[in-house]
Scaffold this active site. Sequence first.
Site, mmCIF file in Angstrom:
data_model
loop_
_atom_site.group_PDB
_atom_site.id
_atom_site.type_symbol
_atom_site.label_atom_id
_atom_site.label_comp_id
_atom_site.label_asym_id
_atom_site.label_seq_id
_atom_site.Cartn_x
_atom_site.Cartn_y
_atom_site.Cartn_z
ATOM 1 N NE ARG A 102 -3.885 0.595 1.816
ATOM 2 C CZ ARG A 102 -5.127 0.678 2.282
ATOM 3 N NH1 ARG A 102 -5.386 1.393 3.364
ATOM 4 N NH2 ARG A 102 -6.125 0.058 1.682
ATOM 5 C CG HIS A 129 -8.241 0.176 -3.102
ATOM 6 N ND1 HIS A 129 -7.457 -0.940 -2.805
ATOM 7 C CD2 HIS A 129 -8.915 0.470 -1.949
ATOM 8 C CE1 HIS A 129 -7.646 -1.276 -1.544
ATOM 9 N NE2 HIS A 129 -8.524 -0.454 -1.003
ATOM 10 C CD GLN A 132 -12.885 -1.973 -1.239
ATOM 11 O OE1 GLN A 132 -12.189 -1.920 -0.246
ATOM 12 N NE2 GLN A 132 -14.080 -2.576 -1.220
ATOM 13 C CG ASP A 222 -13.469 6.289 -1.485
ATOM 14 O OD1 ASP A 222 -13.507 5.985 -0.281
ATOM 15 O OD2 ASP A 222 -12.403 6.424 -2.119
ATOM 16 C CB CYS A 262 -14.066 0.917 -0.455
ATOM 17 S SG CYS A 262 -13.414 2.579 -0.209
ATOM 18 N NE ARG A 290 -10.085 -5.342 0.189
ATOM 19 C CZ ARG A 290 -9.437 -4.290 0.709
ATOM 20 N NH1 ARG A 290 -10.117 -3.262 1.170
ATOM 21 N NH2 ARG A 290 -8.114 -4.238 0.722
HETATM 22 N N1 NVA Z 1 -9.830 6.731 -1.646
HETATM 23 C C1 NVA Z 1 -9.503 6.273 -0.316
HETATM 24 C C2 NVA Z 1 -9.743 4.805 -0.181
HETATM 25 C C3 NVA Z 1 -9.513 4.254 1.197
HETATM 26 C C4 NVA Z 1 -9.684 2.777 1.276
HETATM 27 C C5 NVA Z 1 -8.048 6.606 -0.017
HETATM 28 O O1 NVA Z 1 -7.188 6.465 -0.903
HETATM 29 O O2 NVA Z 1 -7.770 7.037 1.105
HETATM 30 N N1 CP Z 2 -11.239 -0.195 2.039
HETATM 31 C C1 CP Z 2 -9.978 -0.269 2.512
HETATM 32 O O1 CP Z 2 -9.017 -0.512 1.769
HETATM 33 O O2 CP Z 2 -9.880 -0.092 3.859
HETATM 34 P P1 CP Z 2 -8.548 0.117 4.716
HETATM 35 O O3 CP Z 2 -7.979 1.460 4.344
HETATM 36 O O4 CP Z 2 -8.990 0.047 6.131
HETATM 37 O O5 CP Z 2 -7.581 -0.986 4.367
#
Ligand code: NVA
Ligand code: CP
Length: 308
Positions: A102, A129, A132, A222, A262, A290
């Site tokens: 990540r 992502h 997801q 989101d 998500c 997930r």
């Molecule tokens: N768009 C959000 C998704 C979190 C799972 C982010 O990148 O923070």
């Molecule tokens: N939806 C998602 O990826 O959640 P987290 O940021 O908690 O991993």
Amino acid sequence: MRHFLTIKDFTKDELLEMISLAQKIKVQTKKKEFVPYLEHQTLGMIFEKSSTRTRVSFETGIYQLGGVGLFLSNNDIQLGRGEPMKDTARVISRMVDMVMIRTFEQSRLDEFSRYSRVPVINGLSNEYHPVQIMTDYFTMLELGINNPVVSYIGDGNNIAHSWLMLASKLGLEIRIATPKGYECDQAIINDALNFAKESGAKILISNDPTEAVSGADVVITDTWISMGQESEKDSKIKAFNGYKVDEEMMSLANKSAVFMHCLPAYRGYEVSEETFEKHEEVVFLEAENRLHMQKGIMVWLDNHRDSK
Ligand code: NVA
Ligand code: CP
């Protein structure tokens, strides 16, 4: 060897293969049949951003497959003190069997994977992502929602981008409404339009949430403030006026439409408390899935190693 960095790199058949594997593994898991598909394998999990779902689902998932997960946050490994991505990749990939990352720019994932001896999975980047969005679709199929018209209302972010990729690969109808100035990346829209020519997908890109949500089977949103964008909070909240998914917005979608998110969700901003709680069963099934979808992806990648 294949990496899972973006949905763009896979054919429709390959994506559907991962989904059927995940479906099979979910059934086995529910019966407490823990088939050791990845026995004695180690998954390195590098986190340069926070996570609840991604961390817990990957760590539990690899354990249920007979392996073990290593949580490697930026605070703990030398990457956080400036060790280059390419050196980190060359070290870690000699010791583990698969890596999930990540991170910020997608180019960091690309760099790691160029130097990695083992498959790399994108656990979220600024641009995409994919695990997801595979899960979102897996959940729709489980709910019996076939060939859905999907509306995404909100920021033109990693979630919207991955939805563009999945819909355009699978031939679904996707409608995305974002405020002016917060549209999806044009290069990603162009890729999706190209894939749509082959798959028959229908793509609507709009600045009008009403147009995008009308007649939808699934309404997705989101957070407006993705990780790393905290300083833009005030200006974004102003720009996103009119983009909250609430009961009024849901009333424009199909009667039986479901809402998905998500998570984490910020009530009162991208979604109202009422709409969120009304659809909580679907949203938390999406979160649970997930675990199952990612097991399907890990087993698929393991099956496609050069040595197999
Ligand atoms: N768009 C959000 C998704 C979190 C799972 C982010 O990148 O923070
Ligand atoms: N939806 C998602 O990826 O959640 P987290 O940021 O908690 O991993």
